[in-house]
Design a protein around this motif. Structure first.
Motif, PDB file in Angstrom:
ATOM      1  N   SER A  83     -15.917 -27.611 -43.340  1.00 29.54           N
ATOM      2  CA  SER A  83     -17.137 -27.706 -42.519  1.00 29.54           C
ATOM      3  C   SER A  83     -17.799 -29.062 -42.715  1.00 29.54           C
ATOM      4  N   GLN A 126     -17.553 -24.062 -34.820  1.00 25.46           N
ATOM      5  CA  GLN A 126     -16.860 -23.501 -35.981  1.00 25.46           C
ATOM      6  C   GLN A 126     -15.703 -24.419 -36.321  1.00 25.46           C
ATOM      7  N   PRO A 127     -15.635 -24.941 -37.544  1.00 23.81           N
ATOM      8  CA  PRO A 127     -16.627 -24.811 -38.607  1.00 23.81           C
ATOM      9  C   PRO A 127     -17.788 -25.773 -38.381  1.00 23.81           C
ATOM     10  N   GLN A 166     -14.770 -24.615 -31.052  1.00 21.91           N
ATOM     11  CA  GLN A 166     -13.956 -24.583 -32.262  1.00 21.91           C
ATOM     12  C   GLN A 166     -13.216 -25.912 -32.437  1.00 21.91           C
TER      13      GLN A 166
END
Ligand SMILES: Nc1nc2c(c(=O)[nH]1)N[C@H]1C(S)=C(S)[C@@H](COP(=O)(O)OP(=O)(O)OC[C@H]3O[C@@H](n4cnc5c(N)ncnc54)[C@H](O)[C@@H]3O)O[C@H]1N2
Ligand code: MOO
Length: 410
Positions: free
Chosen positions: A305, A277-278, A348
């Motif tokens: 992202s 994430q992302p 993350q």
């Protein structure tokens, strides 16, 4: 769901360095050398003067001093570029300029400042030791010396050396040609007004800049709307002139996610959810036309992202194509000064600001909230703080590995 490592391995396996080519030195700067460059001649090529002055036999001026000048007849005038130089007899001097060949028999050069600058005869006011201000042939480079080895990225300084030994060209790994396009019917060109429901295309500019920054020859193709036929024909049109294709958008679960729809049918492009994430939805594969296969990276559309996906997957792949041994950015372990939460089961990559405290120790804090649309915070970040799949929160005082996002090749 794939792990980050699994998808990275697939990305690296999809690319390989391009076949070496001969390039002129100016085009070869920053490319990785694909040959050992061996000197075929000497540098300097001849014994030459390092000063404007007078070539002498040092023994002839051994007694010279400020109050006891030695007078010598000036028997030659030697500018740089002179092609013929007669031997210097004992008891004589030759006026000589920096870069001119030193006459056989001369053993030193007296700088003009230590003389009266005479043209017919010269008064030498300082003794010189043997060899003073004479650049010896071959003292820098001898024939047979390996000057630069294969695998070296050619810096400006390497190119200076190759030019000096007379090379015009070098055999190098060429920089990959990267074509970048954004998909989405909501997108408008940067600089055009965005009406209600429209979004300015940020990704094609960002990803092209990122690819250029790695050292690729990147082109911003622009926007393609959510029309399967049009997307296919634009992609096919890019195949011939590109070594890598990058798209953003259209890879999640939406009814109009055309990248996924079109490329899934081609069979060689696969779509996966990656536990991060992302950057969760990712596509990767090969597009083939006329025997020419081009790797394609289809990145998610959210701007953060897309950027993080480039950093984590595409940048290492491009570095592999460029022949770099080190594929990844440097990291630093920093102490968090502020906490944040991290989704369970996902790695993350938090937009972060790494600083150093008064004792030089690295510190990190988030530069943004986690939303994949928040580009302001991305611009303020200088690192991606990486937290593991098992981490659900970072507390102040925790240590976190941070990927440093400096500009350029390293
Ligand atoms: N039902 C589900 N919805 C979504 C999922 C999911 O798993 N199930 N995944 C979410 C995640 S995570 C991401 S990331 C996005 C990725 O979506 P797409 O790759 O299909 O991207 P789009 O839908 O085309 O766009 C997403 C978002 O980003 C904006 N965008 C797209 N391209 C650009 C561009 N070139 N410049 C600026 N902004 C762009 C677009 O307008 C959307 O707001 O999907 C989630 N949904
Ligand atoms: O995984 Mo998406 O890439 O959160 O925004």
């Amino acid at each position: 769901m794939r792990t980050v490592e699994e998808h990275l391995a697939a990305c690296l396996a999809a690319v390989s360095p391009l076949a070496p080519v001969e390039l002129g030195l100016l085009d070869a700067v920053d490319c990785v050398l694909a040959e050992d460059v061996v000197a075929t001649s000497s540098l300097p090529a001849f014994d030459g003067s390092a000063m404007d002055g007078y070539a002498v036999r040092h023994a002839d001026v051994a007694s010279a001093g400020p109050d006891a000048p030695v007078s010598l007849p000036v028997v030659a005038d030697l500018p740089a570029g002179v092609r013929e130089v007669a031997p210097l007899a004992a008891g004589a001097a030759a006026r000589i300029m920096t870069g001119a060949p030193v006459p056989p028999g001369a053993t030193a050069v007296v700088p003009v400042e230590d003389t009266d600058g005479g043209v017919a005869t010269v008064l030498v006011r300082r003794a010189v030791r043997e060899g003073l201000h004479v650049r010896r042939a071959g003292e820098d480079v001898r024939p047979g010396t390996t000057l630069v080895t294969a695998g070296t990225r050619l810096s400006v300084r390497h190119v200076a050396l190759l030019a000096a030994v007379g090379r015009e060209r070098a055999r190098v790994l060429p920089a990959p040609r990267v074509a970048v396009l954004s998909t989405g019917s909501e997108l408008v060109e940067p600089g055009r007004p965005a009406g209600f429901g429209q979004v300015v295309d940020a990704n094609s500019t960002a990803l092209t800049a990122a690819a250029l920054d790695v050292g690729a020859r990147a082109t911003r193709v622009g926007i393609v709307d959510d029309d399967p036929q049009r997307l296919m024909s634009v992609l096919e049109g890019q195949l011939e002139g590109a070594d890598v294709l990058i798209t953003s958008g259209g890879v999640s679960a939406g009814a109009y996610d055309v990248v996924k729809e079109v490329l899934s049918r081609l069979g060689t492009v696969e779509f996966h959810k990656v536990a991060m994430q992302p950057g969760m939805p990712q596509g990767l594969g090969l597009l083939t036309r006329g025997g020419h296969s081009v790797p394609i990276f289809t990145l998610p559309g959210n701007p953060v992202s897309a950027y993080v996906s480039f950093e984590v997957f595409v940048r290492p792949a491009l570095r592999r194509m460029l022949g770099e041994a080190e594929l990844h950015r440097p990291t630093v372990v920093a102490t968090a000064t502020q906490g944040w939460s991290s989704p369970p089961g996902k790695r993350q990559f938090t937009r972060a600001l790494v600083t150093t405290d008064d004792d030089g120790r690295p510190r990190v804090r988030p530069a943004s909230g986690p939303g994949s649309h928040l580009v302001f915070g991305l611009a303020g970040a200088n690192a991606l703080a990486v937290t593991g799949e098992d981490t659900t929160s970072v507390e102040p005082g925790d240590v976190v590995r941070c990927v440093l996002l400096e500009r350029g090749r390293r």
